[in-house]
Scaffold this motif. Structure first.
Motif, PDB file in Angstrom:
ATOM      1  N   PRO A  93       0.835  -1.215   0.000  1.00  0.00           N
ATOM      2  CA  PRO A  93       0.000   0.000   0.000  1.00  0.00           C
ATOM      3  C   PRO A  93       0.863   1.256   0.000  1.00  0.00           C
ATOM      4  O   PRO A  93       2.028   1.237   0.422  1.00  0.00           O
ATOM      5  N   LYS A  95       1.043   5.196   1.282  1.00  0.00           N
ATOM      6  CA  LYS A  95       0.461   6.157   2.215  1.00  0.00           C
ATOM      7  C   LYS A  95       0.699   7.589   1.735  1.00  0.00           C
ATOM      8  O   LYS A  95       1.829   7.980   1.459  1.00  0.00           O
ATOM      9  N   GLN A 156     -15.872   4.491  -0.731  1.00  0.00           N
ATOM     10  CA  GLN A 156     -14.682   4.235  -1.534  1.00  0.00           C
ATOM     11  C   GLN A 156     -14.657   5.116  -2.784  1.00  0.00           C
ATOM     12  O   GLN A 156     -13.589   5.553  -3.221  1.00  0.00           O
ATOM     13  N   TYR A 269      -8.240   3.090  -6.087  1.00  0.00           N
ATOM     14  CA  TYR A 269      -8.422   2.916  -4.643  1.00  0.00           C
ATOM     15  C   TYR A 269      -7.674   1.666  -4.168  1.00  0.00           C
ATOM     16  O   TYR A 269      -6.968   1.693  -3.155  1.00  0.00           O
ATOM     17  N   ASP A 270      -7.825   0.564  -4.906  1.00  0.00           N
ATOM     18  CA  ASP A 270      -7.154  -0.687  -4.535  1.00  0.00           C
ATOM     19  C   ASP A 270      -5.631  -0.568  -4.652  1.00  0.00           C
ATOM     20  O   ASP A 270      -4.899  -1.121  -3.837  1.00  0.00           O
ATOM     21  N   HIS A 273      -4.594   1.673  -1.505  1.00  0.00           N
ATOM     22  CA  HIS A 273      -4.862   1.123  -0.175  1.00  0.00           C
ATOM     23  C   HIS A 273      -4.426  -0.334   0.006  1.00  0.00           C
ATOM     24  O   HIS A 273      -4.215  -0.786   1.128  1.00  0.00           O
ATOM     25  N   GLU A 274      -4.304  -1.076  -1.120  1.00  0.00           N
ATOM     26  CA  GLU A 274      -3.906  -2.477  -1.012  1.00  0.00           C
ATOM     27  C   GLU A 274      -2.641  -2.793  -1.803  1.00  0.00           C
ATOM     28  O   GLU A 274      -2.060  -3.873  -1.638  1.00  0.00           O
TER      29      GLU A 274
END
Length: 448
Positions: A93, A95, A156, A269-270, A273-274
């Protein structure tokens, strides 16, 4: 909420095209005999107008060769024999990424719009600056997709919109939902953005997004309107929601607007965040009663395997991306790509085999055209190769919704003829000024 199904069947082979976007074809980073993992980058290009490609399975590379593509052409592809392993590359991920880091991440994660443009080129065009980012969510492709609840979807999407705005350097953002999509409206109604509860506002009359930015005193708004569909809706959609007119031959970025889809927003988003690249997608399945409406499929999965999982029985015709605007497939070995939104399967008895007749000048196509063209006349001129006259009648404004062909009592292939003319014009002309036909002047009745 409609549930989706994950296609768990392991195909005999997975075909991953090295071009799933408009622009430069990626160069393969793997060769025959290599072992790959889920999420591993297998194709990239140094060109700006390109996007990376990743493996959606674990397995062995069988070949790097030209294979069938849903758009009807053959494209250089990586063919993989999958194993039953679910091992992935390390997902990390990110930040609080900076603007430049986001743009780089979008390209590296292989995020593209369903209409073919690499998302990073939409957010940072080479010849302009973006001040509004719009997520077109009028098509409820999210339902039962990667979201457990409508509220998870809305939260999301807001987070993804902020990321898109940051990447573009845009000061304003909006999400447009369908006015008849009660579930989406309920999901977004009252959602908090920077401490303010938003109200889903209908786009009525001459009111555009600018009105609601002021009315709600927010740089992020959610609005609703009737769904607009078609292959080339961007300019039309941009005017409807912002009031900004896009010049002929240009795209929304020329007026400072970036149009993104739900899929690309979710992929970003994925990725943030992932740490996951874009290697699976939600598609709609149409044509069988016992088949789930939505299916989560790994990119590169052949249509054949998707169809077999639904027990369709005898297949007469396969269409990619909708009956009205899609492309009929000549083989079921074509793979699901990032641009695949729907697979329609027809039984042999459902296939229409009507022959085209002469135009009866009923003008139904004119009434159906959402951009006020004269489709029947364009079709005649396209069929006769009078492409310069097609330009005079603004054929480039056609959004390719297919409504003209659907209502034509003579069963004329209007959309196909218009696409043929547009492709010819794109290849033949570098400029877009009006020109008179070199061999025939257009009369009152189309010069037939």
């Amino acid at each position: 909420m409609v549930e989706s199904k994950r296609l768990n069947k392991i195909p005999e082979k997975v075909i991953i095209p090295l071009r799933q976007h408009r622009g430069a074809v990626c160069e393969s980073l793997v060769k025959k005999g290599d072992e790959v993992l889920i999420g591993q980058k297998i194709g990239e290009s140094s060109e700006h107008y390109s996007s990376a490609v990743h493996s959606s399975v674990c397995g062995e590379v069988l070949a790097v060769e030209e294979s069938a593509h849903p758009d009807g052409n053959k494209v250089m592809s990586v063919v993989i024999q999958p194993s039953d392993s679910e091992e992935t590359v390390a997902f990390t991920p990110v930040k609080n990424p900076s603007k430049d880091a986001l743009l780089k991440l979008i390209k590296e994660a292989g995020i593209v719009e369903h209409y073919g443009a690499p998302t990073h080129t939409v957010l940072k065009p080479s010849d302009g600056k973006i001040d509004i980012v719009v997520i077109n969510a009028t098509a409820s492709e999210w339902i039962g997709g990667k979201y457990n609840t409508p509220k998870e979807y809305s939260s999301q999407m807001i987070a993804a919109l902020k990321l898109l705005m940051k990447a573009a350097g845009a000061s304003k953002g909006a999400i447009i939902v369908g006015k008849d999509d009660e579930e989406s409206i309920e999901a977004f109604d009252g959602v908090e953005v920077d401490g303010k509860a938003l109200k889903v506002a209908p786009l009525l009359g001459s009111r555009r997004l600018g009105h609601y930015f002021k009315d709600q005193n927010s740089n992020i708004v959610v609005a609703s309107q009737k769904r607009i569909y078609g292959k080339n809706i961007l300019n039309f959609f941009t005017y409807n929601v912002t009031g900004r007119k896009v010049a002929l031959g240009s795209d929304p970025t020329s007026v400072g607007v970036a149009i993104c889809g739900v899929k690309s927003a979710k992929a970003l988003y994925d990725a943030v965040h992932e740490g996951k690249p874009y290697y699976e997608t939600v598609i709609t399945i149409e044509g069988a009663e016992d088949c789930p409406e939505y299916m989560l499929v790994k990119i590169g999965t052949p249509f054949k395997d998707v169809i077999e999982s639904c027990n369709f029985g005898e297949v007469g015709k396969i269409i990619a991306n909708g009956v009205l605007t899609g492309v009929a497939q000549y083989t079921d070995e074509v793979p699901v790509t990032k641009g695949t939104t729907k697979i329609t399967v027809q039984k042999p008895e459902e296939i229409l085999r009507d022959e085209s007749d002469v135009c009866v000048h009923c003008a139904r196509c004119v009434d159906a055209c959402p951009v006020s063209l004269i489709p029947s006349r364009l079709a005649v001129m396209a069929d006769q190769g009078r492409f310069d006259e097609c330009r005079q009648f603004h054929i480039e404004n056609c959004i390719e919704c297919g409504k003209c062909a659907a209502v034509c009592p003579s069963k004329i292939h209007i959309l196909q003829l218009i696409r043929y003319a547009k492709d010819a014009i794109c290849l033949a002309y570098e400029d877009l000024p009006c020109k008179e036909s070199s061999n025939l002047k257009l009369g009152c009745c189309g010069g037939e």
